[in-house]
Design a protein around this motif. Structure first.
Motif, PDB file in Angstrom:
ATOM      1  N   ILE A   1      -2.869  96.741  18.570  1.00  0.00           N
ATOM      2  CA  ILE A   1      -4.024  96.642  17.688  1.00  0.00           C
ATOM      3  C   ILE A   1      -4.687  95.284  17.917  1.00  0.00           C
ATOM      4  CG2 ILE A   1      -4.889  96.693  15.318  1.00  0.00           C
ATOM      5  CD1 ILE A   1      -2.404  98.255  14.520  1.00  0.00           C
ATOM      6  N   GLU A   2      -5.923  95.306  18.367  1.00  0.00           N
ATOM      7  CA  GLU A   2      -6.672  94.075  18.581  1.00  0.00           C
ATOM      8  C   GLU A   2      -7.674  93.875  17.459  1.00  0.00           C
ATOM      9  OE1 GLU A   2      -9.286  91.679  21.971  1.00  0.00           O
ATOM     10  OE2 GLU A   2      -8.663  93.763  22.341  1.00  0.00           O
ATOM     11  N   TYR A   3      -7.776  92.640  16.980  1.00  0.00           N
ATOM     12  CA  TYR A   3      -8.780  92.286  15.979  1.00  0.00           C
ATOM     13  C   TYR A   3      -9.899  91.551  16.697  1.00  0.00           C
ATOM     14  CZ  TYR A   3     -10.915  90.067  11.868  1.00  0.00           C
ATOM     15  OH  TYR A   3     -11.798  89.641  10.907  1.00  0.00           O
ATOM     16  N   CYS A   4     -11.089  92.155  16.708  1.00  0.00           N
ATOM     17  CA  CYS A   4     -12.220  91.617  17.457  1.00  0.00           C
ATOM     18  C   CYS A   4     -13.250  91.017  16.514  1.00  0.00           C
ATOM     19  CB  CYS A   4     -12.879  92.727  18.281  1.00  0.00           C
ATOM     20  SG  CYS A   4     -11.751  93.576  19.399  1.00  0.00           S
ATOM     21  N   GLN A   5     -13.772  89.863  16.895  1.00  0.00           N
ATOM     22  CA  GLN A   5     -14.857  89.216  16.170  1.00  0.00           C
ATOM     23  C   GLN A   5     -15.893  88.763  17.197  1.00  0.00           C
ATOM     24  OE1 GLN A   5     -13.504  86.937  12.424  1.00  0.00           O
ATOM     25  NE2 GLN A   5     -11.919  86.474  13.899  1.00  0.00           N
ATOM     26  N   ASP A   6     -16.868  89.602  17.412  1.00  0.00           N
ATOM     27  CA  ASP A   6     -17.860  89.373  18.452  1.00  0.00           C
ATOM     28  C   ASP A   6     -19.102  88.719  17.865  1.00  0.00           C
ATOM     29  OD1 ASP A   6     -16.142  90.811  20.215  1.00  0.00           O
ATOM     30  OD2 ASP A   6     -16.956  92.687  19.422  1.00  0.00           O
ATOM     31  N   LYS A   7     -19.650  87.767  18.605  1.00  0.00           N
ATOM     32  CA  LYS A   7     -20.835  87.043  18.139  1.00  0.00           C
ATOM     33  C   LYS A   7     -21.985  87.239  19.118  1.00  0.00           C
ATOM     34  CE  LYS A   7     -20.170  83.085  16.113  1.00  0.00           C
ATOM     35  NZ  LYS A   7     -19.827  81.665  15.858  1.00  0.00           N
ATOM     36  N   GLY A   8     -23.114  86.566  18.830  1.00  0.00           N
ATOM     37  CA  GLY A   8     -24.297  86.683  19.663  1.00  0.00           C
ATOM     38  C   GLY A   8     -23.988  86.439  21.124  1.00  0.00           C
TER      39      GLY A   8
ATOM     40  N   LEU B   1     -11.608 102.740  17.474  1.00  0.00           N
ATOM     41  CA  LEU B   1     -12.256 101.551  16.925  1.00  0.00           C
ATOM     42  C   LEU B   1     -12.587 101.810  15.472  1.00  0.00           C
ATOM     43  CD1 LEU B   1     -13.633 102.140  20.026  1.00  0.00           C
ATOM     44  CD2 LEU B   1     -14.345  99.796  19.586  1.00  0.00           C
ATOM     45  N   VAL B   2     -12.289 100.843  14.628  1.00  0.00           N
ATOM     46  CA  VAL B   2     -12.716 100.870  13.229  1.00  0.00           C
ATOM     47  C   VAL B   2     -13.632  99.675  13.031  1.00  0.00           C
ATOM     48  CG1 VAL B   2     -12.031 100.784  10.809  1.00  0.00           C
ATOM     49  CG2 VAL B   2     -10.599 101.998  12.466  1.00  0.00           C
ATOM     50  N   TYR B   3     -14.882  99.947  12.672  1.00  0.00           N
ATOM     51  CA  TYR B   3     -15.901  98.904  12.561  1.00  0.00           C
ATOM     52  C   TYR B   3     -15.835  98.264  11.173  1.00  0.00           C
ATOM     53  CZ  TYR B   3     -17.519 101.528  16.590  1.00  0.00           C
ATOM     54  OH  TYR B   3     -17.585 102.168  17.811  1.00  0.00           O
TER      55      TYR B   3
ATOM     56  N   VAL C   1     -21.208  88.271  12.538  1.00  0.00           N
ATOM     57  CA  VAL C   1     -20.006  88.561  13.312  1.00  0.00           C
ATOM     58  C   VAL C   1     -19.789  90.066  13.336  1.00  0.00           C
ATOM     59  CG1 VAL C   1     -17.528  88.158  13.573  1.00  0.00           C
ATOM     60  CG2 VAL C   1     -18.995  86.355  12.629  1.00  0.00           C
ATOM     61  N   ARG C   2     -19.621  90.604  14.523  1.00  0.00           N
ATOM     62  CA  ARG C   2     -19.298  92.024  14.696  1.00  0.00           C
ATOM     63  C   ARG C   2     -17.774  92.161  14.675  1.00  0.00           C
ATOM     64  NH1 ARG C   2     -18.056  95.445  19.419  1.00  0.00           N
ATOM     65  NH2 ARG C   2     -18.730  97.588  18.968  1.00  0.00           N
ATOM     66  N   ARG C   3     -17.245  92.591  13.556  1.00  0.00           N
ATOM     67  CA  ARG C   3     -15.800  92.720  13.397  1.00  0.00           C
ATOM     68  C   ARG C   3     -15.360  94.163  13.613  1.00  0.00           C
ATOM     69  NH1 ARG C   3     -17.134  88.935   9.363  1.00  0.00           N
ATOM     70  NH2 ARG C   3     -15.996  86.957   9.595  1.00  0.00           N
ATOM     71  N   SER C   4     -14.189  94.312  14.211  1.00  0.00           N
ATOM     72  CA  SER C   4     -13.603  95.640  14.390  1.00  0.00           C
ATOM     73  C   SER C   4     -12.127  95.481  14.719  1.00  0.00           C
ATOM     74  CB  SER C   4     -14.305  96.406  15.517  1.00  0.00           C
ATOM     75  OG  SER C   4     -14.127  95.733  16.763  1.00  0.00           O
ATOM     76  N   ILE C   5     -11.383  96.564  14.548  1.00  0.00           N
ATOM     77  CA  ILE C   5     -10.063  96.623  15.152  1.00  0.00           C
ATOM     78  C   ILE C   5     -10.085  97.731  16.193  1.00  0.00           C
ATOM     79  CG2 ILE C   5      -8.782  95.679  13.201  1.00  0.00           C
ATOM     80  CD1 ILE C   5      -7.891  98.557  12.528  1.00  0.00           C
ATOM     81  N   ILE C   6      -9.359  97.503  17.266  1.00  0.00           N
ATOM     82  CA  ILE C   6      -9.203  98.504  18.323  1.00  0.00           C
ATOM     83  C   ILE C   6      -7.732  98.889  18.354  1.00  0.00           C
ATOM     84  CG2 ILE C   6      -9.483  99.072  20.748  1.00  0.00           C
ATOM     85  CD1 ILE C   6     -11.537  96.835  20.954  1.00  0.00           C
TER      86      ILE C   6
END
Length: 220
Positions: free
Chosen positions: A111-118, A136-138, A191-196
């Motif tokens: 399980i990856e916790y993603c925090q994507d920015k500009g 993916l859960v947004y 911040v674009r947050r999601s878990i994969i």
């Protein structure tokens, strides 16, 4: 059979109600994938987004800054343990296999916790080989977050759609040679947050990324 936990019970209900478009490949769209308390607790994790100037269209271009529900994250944060327990549970594995046809038994939870920015983007690609399942859960709370879903392509890499990405919505697919997906460059303000959630083969080398590196999943 072990008692069904609130997160597991909630997720299984969401999975049962999921829409299942067939084109350009079979995938599943979830609403309210996690209980609100769990989804909000993930957002509140004390993990700052990494400062990445350019991903070059690949997540693995900055492996050193990636965050997983594993190791210290599992030890320090109850929500990481609780969410991982849901997706490790034999009842969940059985339900996912029945719904999607994926063969998961004997694989490992990642399980990856993603925090994507500009500036974040991903080139069209397929998750094949070592990954046997992708979800993916947004979890974006920004006003524009609903437009930050995964882009879906056909076999010619033509853009054909985008997964809805409202808070706590989800996308599932079983990786194959036709499951083209990515993330088109767009304006990310916030911040674009999601878990994969992936299930990966036993030979997965980066054991520190696995929630339970010594416990393969099994179906009920």
């Amino acid at each position: 059979m072990p008692e069904t936990t609130p997160i597991r019970r909630h997720f299984l209900a969401s999975l049962q109600a999921a829409k299942a478009p067939q084109q350009p490949y079979r995938h599943w769209l979830l609403d309210r994938a996690l209980p609100l308390e769990a989804a909000s607790a993930i957002v509140d994790l004390p993990v700052r987004p990494a400062e990445i100037e350019d991903t070059h269209g690949k997540r693995d271009s900055h492996n050193e800054s990636r965050v997983f529900f594993a190791g210290d994250m599992m030890a320090d944060h109850a929500v990481c343990r609780d969410v991982a327990a849901c997706f490790q549970a034999p009842e969940t594995i059985a339900a996912l296999q029945q719904a999607t046809g994926a063969d998961l038994a004997g694989n490992y939870l990642r399980i990856e916790y993603c925090q994507d920015k500009g500036g974040f983007w991903l080139e069209p690609h397929t998750d094949i080989g070592a990954k046997k399942f992708t979800m993916l859960v947004y979890l974006s709370t920004a006003p524009d977050g609903a437009n930050w879903g995964t882009d879906i392509y056909d076999n010619e890499k033509r853009h054909v759609g985008r997964a809805p990405a409202g808070f706590d919505q989800g996308l599932i697919f079983v990786p194959g040679n036709d499951t083209w997906h990515g993330f088109e460059p767009r304006d990310i303000r916030g911040v674009r947050r999601s878990i994969i959630v992936n299930y990966v083969i036993p030979e997965w080398r980066a054991r520190h990324e696995l929630a339970y590196p010594n416990q393969p999943v099994q179906a009920a």
